[in-house]
Design a protein around this motif. Structure first.
Motif, short mmCIF file in Angstrom:
data_model
loop_
_atom_site.label_atom_id
_atom_site.label_comp_id
_atom_site.label_asym_id
_atom_site.label_seq_id
_atom_site.Cartn_x
_atom_site.Cartn_y
_atom_site.Cartn_z
N VAL A 281 0.79 -1.31 -0.12
CA VAL A 281 -0.08 0.18 -0.03
C VAL A 281 0.93 1.14 -0.01
CG1 VAL A 281 -0.22 0.28 2.68
CG2 VAL A 281 -2.17 0.95 1.19
N GLU A 282 2.15 1.11 0.53
CA GLU A 282 2.79 2.27 0.52
C GLU A 282 3.36 2.66 -0.96
OE1 GLU A 282 3.45 -0.23 2.47
OE2 GLU A 282 3.42 0.61 4.67
N SER A 283 3.08 1.90 -1.79
CA SER A 283 3.46 2.14 -3.36
C SER A 283 2.40 3.34 -3.72
CB SER A 283 3.49 1.15 -4.05
OG SER A 283 2.00 0.80 -4.40
N LEU A 284 1.26 3.32 -3.30
CA LEU A 284 0.21 4.09 -3.89
C LEU A 284 0.58 5.58 -3.47
CD1 LEU A 284 -3.04 2.32 -2.94
CD2 LEU A 284 -1.40 1.94 -4.72
N ALA A 285 0.32 6.56 -4.62
CA ALA A 285 0.49 8.11 -4.54
C ALA A 285 -0.53 8.56 -3.56
CB ALA A 285 0.29 8.64 -5.84
N ALA A 286 -0.10 9.68 -2.91
CA ALA A 286 -1.24 10.43 -2.03
C ALA A 286 -2.43 10.82 -2.73
CB ALA A 286 -0.57 11.67 -1.63
N ASN A 287 -2.46 10.95 -4.11
CA ASN A 287 -3.69 11.26 -4.67
C ASN A 287 -4.19 10.09 -5.35
OD1 ASN A 287 -1.68 11.10 -6.78
ND2 ASN A 287 -2.32 12.73 -7.72
N ASP A 288 -3.99 8.76 -5.05
CA ASP A 288 -4.08 7.63 -5.50
C ASP A 288 -5.81 7.45 -5.50
OD1 ASP A 288 -3.43 4.66 -6.56
OD2 ASP A 288 -5.30 4.60 -5.14
N PRO A 289 -6.54 7.23 -6.65
CA PRO A 289 -7.91 7.28 -6.47
C PRO A 289 -8.72 6.17 -5.63
CG PRO A 289 -6.95 6.47 -8.55
CD PRO A 289 -5.99 6.91 -7.87
N VAL A 290 -7.90 5.26 -5.51
CA VAL A 290 -8.58 4.40 -4.48
C VAL A 290 -8.62 4.65 -3.04
CG1 VAL A 290 -8.65 1.88 -3.40
CG2 VAL A 290 -7.87 2.14 -5.86
N ILE A 291 -7.28 5.52 -2.53
CA ILE A 291 -7.47 6.19 -1.58
C ILE A 291 -8.43 7.34 -1.28
CG2 ILE A 291 -5.68 7.46 0.05
CD1 ILE A 291 -3.34 5.84 -0.66
N ALA A 292 -8.29 8.09 -2.26
CA ALA A 292 -9.22 9.17 -2.36
C ALA A 292 -10.58 8.65 -2.32
CB ALA A 292 -8.94 10.03 -3.64
N GLY A 293 -10.97 7.78 -2.75
CA GLY A 293 -12.28 6.92 -2.90
C GLY A 293 -12.65 6.73 -1.52
N PHE A 294 -11.78 6.13 -0.78
CA PHE A 294 -11.96 5.44 0.69
C PHE A 294 -12.10 6.78 1.58
CE2 PHE A 294 -11.52 1.06 1.81
CZ PHE A 294 -11.20 0.65 0.44
N VAL A 295 -11.60 7.76 1.24
CA VAL A 295 -11.78 9.01 2.09
C VAL A 295 -13.11 9.39 1.72
CG1 VAL A 295 -10.88 11.27 2.84
CG2 VAL A 295 -9.17 9.46 2.37
N LYS A 296 -13.60 9.72 0.48
CA LYS A 296 -14.58 10.43 0.05
C LYS A 296 -15.67 9.63 0.72
CE LYS A 296 -17.24 11.20 -4.04
NZ LYS A 296 -17.44 11.01 -5.43
N HIS A 297 -15.66 8.36 0.72
CA HIS A 297 -16.98 7.34 1.03
C HIS A 297 -16.93 7.25 2.66
CE1 HIS A 297 -18.89 7.17 -2.78
NE2 HIS A 297 -17.58 7.24 -3.44
N ASP A 298 -15.80 7.78 3.37
CA ASP A 298 -15.60 7.54 4.74
C ASP A 298 -15.62 6.05 5.09
OD1 ASP A 298 -14.63 8.51 7.24
OD2 ASP A 298 -16.70 8.17 8.18
N ALA A 299 -15.00 5.23 4.09
CA ALA A 299 -14.84 3.76 4.22
C ALA A 299 -13.78 3.35 5.03
CB ALA A 299 -14.37 3.54 2.84
N MET A 300 -14.18 4.14 6.33
CA MET A 300 -12.97 3.74 7.47
C MET A 300 -13.40 4.18 8.92
SD MET A 300 -10.02 6.34 6.49
CE MET A 300 -10.43 6.43 4.94
N GLN A 301 -13.21 3.53 10.11
CA GLN A 301 -13.19 4.02 11.05
C GLN A 301 -11.87 3.85 12.05
OE1 GLN A 301 -16.85 3.37 13.70
NE2 GLN A 301 -18.01 3.21 11.57
N CYS A 302 -11.58 2.93 12.58
CA CYS A 302 -10.43 2.71 13.22
C CYS A 302 -9.00 2.78 12.01
CB CYS A 302 -10.36 1.64 14.24
SG CYS A 302 -9.78 -0.15 13.51
N GLY A 303 -9.54 2.20 11.10
CA GLY A 303 -8.70 2.42 9.88
C GLY A 303 -7.67 1.05 9.94
N PHE A 304 -7.76 0.06 10.81
CA PHE A 304 -6.72 -0.84 11.03
C PHE A 304 -6.80 -2.00 9.49
CE2 PHE A 304 -4.00 -4.17 13.00
CZ PHE A 304 -2.80 -3.42 13.39
N CYS A 305 -8.20 -2.20 9.25
CA CYS A 305 -8.40 -3.07 8.13
C CYS A 305 -8.15 -2.34 6.61
CB CYS A 305 -9.80 -3.76 8.31
SG CYS A 305 -11.03 -2.48 7.73
#
Lengths: 341, 206, 760
Positions: free
Chosen positions: B129-153
């Motif tokens: 996962v460290e290879s993904l750029a800060a603006n990676d669309p998957v990361i951005a998508g997770f943030v946009k849809h708040d697809a996390m809480q504690c964030g461990f998974c």
């Protein structure tokens, strides 16, 4: 994990030699899914792990002897994406039910066939038969996921393989190889001994803790699975999965049907996760011949397949589940399965 | 031929002479049986390809960069990434191939890092996962849809989602749910993850 | 004179951030793997510790020799949790820890330890009151036989007057009694006249209901990474309680709390189980002290499931009666269960039946002592269990009347908290609309002709959610940046985002301008994140401190620009006076000296920023495959009030999360203790089944947000949405198949067993 040697052979001969050493106290590593779990739980302690993924002759899908031969290194994704997927639907049904891309990307048919039981007593260190002071822990313990057929002996776990039921229903064979040694005029020679075994003879019910769950001998392994020509055989697998995600089936059934004008001419039904081995329902299949599959007929076949079930103290429910699996596999194979979850 | 009694698999008579099997038994994944003793073993010249159990130097290519580490054969890729290379985005959660928190790509194949030995990965391209750029669309998508809480998974889910969406543009919601069934979230963020994945597959997955 | 600003939030429609969707500010750190959790702590010379645990139901330590472990290559420290003669009362009890250079070496060390134990009798069947009672009676009778009356009578004597011998005998007797005990009566009481009410009832229903024990199963296991620097201890702790745990290290280590710093920037799940330093955390600290090296000790998955927290079970025999209109007129219950740890506790008698205060009630509770890891607070303790044992019975009486359960719940709303009755009524009506109740509902058992039956169920809940005690520091720096510092934590709630929004709203600044710092015990103390107390807990003090700081800034601006402080407003990065721009925020801050402004906030206060007590309604639409026993969620609706919402997206995330955790405990997850071995036999993620992304159906969440809710101020939201799930889903299943599956989770086995029992 305890320590072990590691080898990554590239040829069959090399792999077999590596496997035969240490008295065959070696383990095969391919997809890795179950092997790692067994090692971490200290259930097995091989002296060497042989990583077979680089043996290229064990990869791929090729026509062979009127059918197809699938190498042990072929991943489930590769099978699913191959043209044969359209022919062997019952195998694809299982791939479809795995619901985890990490498993389908790496897992193999051969690996699945060789999974050891998931019985929680076994995995928690009580041995394959889970006997304590001469008494079966399973018999009066928590046996909700255990066998309902073939459980009169000490083995009460269920066969873990998800692909064995459909593959046996297809009359699949497995290629087993081992290294043999011959001494002629004082010269020692190594050769590969190859055998093709019908898959239904591959699984065994152990009577003691030191016996295994398959016929595999030390140093021996499955290199290929062979399936006969699909021709117009209809097939399906129905697995009862509690989760809509990665999960072990609680019961499953696979069938292969030869139909002629809607009438069953040939039938084979194999149940999974109900007995220490995959379980062939001979009588039910025989009874189907000459009949047209309807919901009622399929239901009756399911009942026949489970007629001799001997559930343990906590798994009576599995009888109903397995009956349903048989019924639904038959209906699915004949495109009549509609309303299920 | 044997008769068709409903006793299923023959207990004997398969044509094979049974032999005492295992201490431990055949291991998973195309297994061989394990012998209890050294019986029948012929001392062979150790193969050159055999790595002894001692720690050895290996080179792992992670996110395009070669790293030298000294590990025993028994060390998993997951532990090596985390402990030796400090790539802690992949998490050690179930350790039993169930939860997907350790998901990485190996030669492009989406894989549980807990099922791989580090030595197995020599010569392969490991992507974390460290290879993904800060603006990676998957990361951005997770943030946009708040697809996390504690964030461990979440990093494991990000990698699984990336692998799935790259491979399955145009997938349906059912296919998304089927593809991502190898990951577990405890906080209950599945709704956001599904929404994120649907948006990615609709866009084409890149 | 300092400018006084009104602490209450302004009109709802004028808010820039409050109540809006704002993206989680540390979302990218989490998603990208950049966020470092305790489990990720890995300084260069870090030792890794592994645990030796007891694998059995109950036993006594016979031998324990750590010496061989110290000889294992790489092993640097060993630590014993028990000594010879100690009891091991449940599977997973900690025996020893080994710290080594590498994980695999620590595992080798654990294997090298010589450990033996004598097996003791265990009891794990927490639903089996009859067996527990018989065991208890038999075993305690044996003890009574063994100890003559003169010894037993010593218990009532003046302890000071007992001789050493007598004291010893008494202690022996009491220990034997404790060991023999399997049940503990936990009281009974009566209100009204149940017997009389039963005579007048139109319908009476007797039912059995149960809910199994579950584990918290935090994805990041419990654990700590401890590091000594000189005589100061720094601990990275996976905790919900940054401000409250330093002392728990200091005590056992014999040091001053002031010399201990606890840090937790990210925590991978807690759900109520991570408030303590724990014995394993202390062990890590002690091994760090011994070796002078950092030591990381995280529980392995099995141990996490076994000893790091469970939610107690509950089982009840209930008689419930209603009049012809569905008004419940009598309740009679005996409930029992176990909270593990041989504690003999069960669900609080006074809280059962749940939410409803019926006129005529008999109730009784019994605790069971089981050899299982002890409980810890689990999200809304113990409301999910109480709800599952109450609203199911109400649903059954509705079914018996042939009425829709919506009508029966509505008919009894007058028995709920007076302040919540209007909310419940509105929420029930709205939830019914969202799920299409009127259109879809059918009487119990009429769920369709095929093998797959559909059904609807509902349940209601309540929770306090008052703000916890907290302090904070807010700074306005001369360069215009602002900071909040507090010893709070983010357990997934979105604490950082919420604090930033409060400061952004108060100062009229973009969120990027606000730096939120938390996760260290050196910051001003803030309460533990549990019981839905955090958002109220942290937003109140931050608002108050920010306002105080803003007032000071306004004073400076007022003086410089010759305007009245009271006329000033901060908005859009500028300072305004009566609608006219005075200066930019940055320019205003430039007027401050080098020290800038620093203020302190505290709470909770009775100033309207926070309050407590919410309702909430959930409705489930399920399908049940009667031939396989599988239950699937079609739709699951939550209508939830929570006072003033800080961030709607994060608020909804809490509700989704609660519902999904609810689906988990309703359908698949449970602690399975094997009576043969006494083991927690499914302590792995293959057999401890959690739902996957395909198991949640369609979730529909609506925040109940009339203006009256905004006026209430912030109320915590983490707990409420996890409460009603069990009863709502169980009721939907009962509606589908016409049979009550008595015990939650409703696994295929339980569904098929219930269907078969109903047929027999």
């Amino acid at each position: 994990m305890r320590s072990f040697e590691y080898a990554r052979p590239e040829t069959e001969a090399e792999a077999l030699e590596l496997l035969s050493e240490h008295g065959g106290n070696t383990a095969v590593l391919a997809g890795g899914t179950d092997l790692m779990n067994l090692l971490k739980r200290d259930v097995i302690q091989p002296a060497r792990v042989v990583d077979i993924k680089s043996v290229s002759s064990w990869r791929g899908i090729k026509p062979h002897d009127g059918g197809v031969m699938i190498g042990a290194n072929t991943t489930l994704d590769e099978i699913n994406e191959h043209a044969i997927a359209a022919d062997y639907r019952s195998l694809i049904d299982v791939i479809d039910g795995i619901r985890a891309i990490q498993i389908t990307a790496n897992g193999t048919l051969a690996g699945d066939l060789c999974q050891l039981p998931h019985c929680w007593y076994f995995r928690n260190g009580y041995g394959l038969l889970a006997m304590k002071d001469g008494e079966s822990l399973v018999a009066t313990g928590d046996n909700r996921y255990h066998a309902i057929l073939g459980n009169s002996g000490p083995a009460k776990f269920v066969s873990a393989s998800r692909f064995a039921p459909p593959a046996i229903a297809w009359n699949a064979k497995v290629r087993l190889v081992t290294q043999t040694r011959s001494v002629s005029e004082g010269v020692e020679a190594m050769s590969v001994k190859e055998e093709w075994l019908p898959l239904e003879y591959f699984f065994l019910t152990p009577k003691t803790n030191s016996q295994g769950v398959t016929v595999l001998k030390p140093g021996q392994l499955i290199t290929h699975l062979w399936l006969p020509a699909a021709s117009d055989t209809r097939s399906a697998t129905y697995e009862v999965l509690e989760l809509n995600g990665l999960d072990q089936p609680q019961a499953s059934a696979a069938c292969c049907l030869g139909l002629d004008g809607g009438i069953v001419r040939q039938a084979k039904i194999v149940l999974g996760h109900v007995a220490p081995t995959p379980w062939i329902a001979h009588e039910a299949a025989k009874w189907l011949v000459g009949q047209q599959i309807t919901s009622d007929i399929a239901e009756t076949a399911g009942r026949m397949a489970l007629a001799k079930a001997t559930p343990l103290s906590h798994n009576d429910y599995k009888v109903q589940m397995a009956q349903t699996a048989v019924k639904r596999a038959l209906l699915k194979a004949t495109n009549q399965l509609h309303e299920t979850l | 031929m044997r008769d068709l009694r409903d006793e299923s698999i023959p207990q004997n008579g398969s044509g094979f002479n049974r032999r005492d099997f295992l201490r431990g038994s055949g291991a998973a994944v195309a297994v061989t049986a394990l012998a209890t003793s050294e019986q029948g073993a012929v001392a062979q010249d150790a193969k050159k390809s055999v790595r002894t159990a001692e720690p050895q130097d290996i080179t792992l290519n992670v996110n395009g960069k070669d790293h030298k580490v000294k590990v025993e054969n028994r060390v998993t890729l997951l532990d090596t990434l985390r402990d030796d290379l400090n790539h802690t985005g992949c998490k050690d959660v179930c350790d039993t191939t169930n939860c997907g928190a350790c998901t990485v790509l190996i030669d492009g194949k989406v894989t549980y890092a807990c099922t791989r030995l580090a030595v197995e990965c020599v010569g392969k391209k490991i992507t974390t996962v460290e290879s993904l750029a800060a603006n990676d669309p998957v990361i951005a998508g997770f943030v946009k849809h708040d697809a996390m809480q504690c964030g461990f998974c979440t990093p494991g889910f990000v990698m699984a989602t990336k692998a799935f969406c790259d491979k399955n543009p145009g997938a349906t919601l059912d296919q998304v749910r089927k593809g991502l069934g190898g990951n577990i979230c405890r906080c209950g963020t599945y709704a956001g993850i599904a929404a994120c994945a649907m948006e990615l597959v609709t866009k084409g997955g890149k | 004179m300092a400018t006084e600003l009104k602490v209450a939030w302004g009109p709802r429609k004028e808010n820039v951030y409050l109540g809006k969707n704002t993206l989680r500010m540390d979302g990218a750190e989490k998603a990208s793997g950049a966020a470092k959790y305790t489990a990720d702590t890995n300084p260069k010379d870090c030792l890794v510790a592994k645990l030796l645990t007891f694998k059995g139901g109950a036993g006594k330590v016979k031998a324990l020799d750590l010496e061989p472990a110290t000889k294992v290559p790489g092993v640097k420290a060993v630590y014993a949790f028990v000594k010879v003669g100690d009891d091991l009362n449940w599977d997973g009890s900690l025996v020893a820890a080994v710290a080594a250079e590498r994980q695999e070496q620590a595992e080798d060390g654990v294997r090298a330890i010589k450990f033996a134990f004598d097996v003791a009798a265990h009891f794990v069947d927490e639903d089996d009151l009859a067996t527990a009672t018989k065991l208890h009676n038999d075993q305690t009778a044996d003890v009574l036989k063994k100890y003559p009356e003169e010894v037993r009578k010593l218990a009532d004597a003046d302890k000071a007057k007992l001789s050493d011998d007598e004291k010893k005998k008494l202690a022996e007797y009491q220990a034997a009694m404790t060991a023999a005990s399997r049940i503990k009566p936990l009281g009974e009481n009566t209100k009204g006249d149940v017997a009389a009410a039963l005579k007048t009832a139109a319908v009476v229903h007797k039912g059995y209901y149960g809910i199994a024990t579950i584990s918290h199963m935090c994805l990041e296991p419990h654990g700590a990474a401890a590091r000594f620097e000189g005589n100061k201890l720094n601990v990275n702790l996976s905790t919900q309680n940054v401000s409250g745990t330093a002392g728990q290290f200091a005590g056992p280590l014999g040091m001053d709390q002031a010399d201990v710093t606890v840090t937790c920037l990210y925590v991978g799940g807690g759900f109520g189980s991570k408030f303590a330093a724990d014995e394993w955390g202390v062990a890590a600290a002690k091994m760090s002290k011994e070796t002078g090296r950092p030591v990381r000790l995280m529980l392995d998955r099995a141990t996490e499931l076994k000893v790091a927290g469970t939610r107690p079970s509950g089982f009840a025999e209930v008689t419930i009666a209603a009049d012809k209109d569905g008004k419940i007129i009598a309740w009679d219950s005996h409930h029992w269960g176990s909270n593990g740890g041989l504690k003999g506790g069960t669900l609080n008698l006074a809280q059962y039946p749940y939410v409803f205060q019926f006129d005529n009630v008999n109730r009784k509770a019994t605790g069971l002592m089981t050899n299982a890891g002890p409980d810890r607070a689990w999200r809304a303790p113990p409301h999910p269990q109480l709800c599952a044992l109450t609203d199911t019975a109400i649903d059954d009486i509705a079914a018996k009347l042939g009425k829709s359960s919506v009508d029966v719940f509505l008919a009894n709303i007058d028995k709920t908290n007076e302040k919540l009755q209007a909310t419940y009524t509105a929420e029930i009506k709205r939830a019914a609309e969202l799920i299409g109740w009127a259109k879809k509902w059918h009487p119990h058992g009429k769920g369709g002709a095929g093998p797959v039956k559909k059904g609807l169920g509902m349940a209601i809940h309540t929770w306090g959610g008052a703000a916890h005690a907290a302090t904070c520091t807010v700074r306005i720096n001369p360069d215009g940046s602002v900071e909040s510092l507090s010893g709070t934590q983010d357990i997934g709630t979105g604490t950082r985002t919420a604090i930033a929004m409060v400061l952004g709203e108060t100062f009229g600044l973009p969120l990027e301008a606000v730096k939120v710092r938390y996760g260290s015990s050196v910051y001003p103390r803030s309460g533990p994140s549990g019981g839905s107390t955090t958002i109220g807990g942290v937003t109140g003090p931050n608002r108050r401190a920010a306002l105080a700081a803003l007032g000071k800034l306004f004073d400076v601006v007022a003086e410089k620009h010759k305007v009245k402080g009271e006329s000033l407003k901060a908005k859009d990065g500028k300072i305004w006076s009566d609608g006219k721009e005075v200066c930019t925020w940055k320019a205003a801050c430039g007027l401050l000296g080098m020290m800038g402004i620093e203020t302190q906030g505290e709470g909770p206060k009775n100033d309207g920023l926070t309050s407590a007590q919410v309702g909430g309604v959930q409705m489930a639409d399920v399908s049940v495959d009667t031939e396989t026993g599988i239950v699937r969620i079609n739709q699951f609706v939550a209508v939830q009030d929570c006072g003033l919402i800080i961030n709607e997206q994060l608020a909804k995330s809490q509700v989704y999360g609660g519902m999904i955790m609810g689906i988990a405990y309703s359908l698949t997850e449970e602690q399975i203790l094997d009576n043969k071995t006494g083991r927690y036999i499914n302590a792995d993620l293959e057999n401890y089944k959690l739902p996957r992304i395909g198991d949640i159906g369609e979730l529909i969440v609506e925040m109940y947000q009339p203006d009256s809710e905004y006026e209430r101020g912030v109320i915590g939201l983490g707990e409420p949405p996890v409460i009603a799930c069990g009863a709502a889903i169980s009721n939907a299943v009962a509606n589908a198949i016409g049979v009550r599956v008595p015990t939650i989770p409703l696994t295929p086995k339980r569904v098929l067993d219930a269907l078969k029992a109903a047929k027999a």
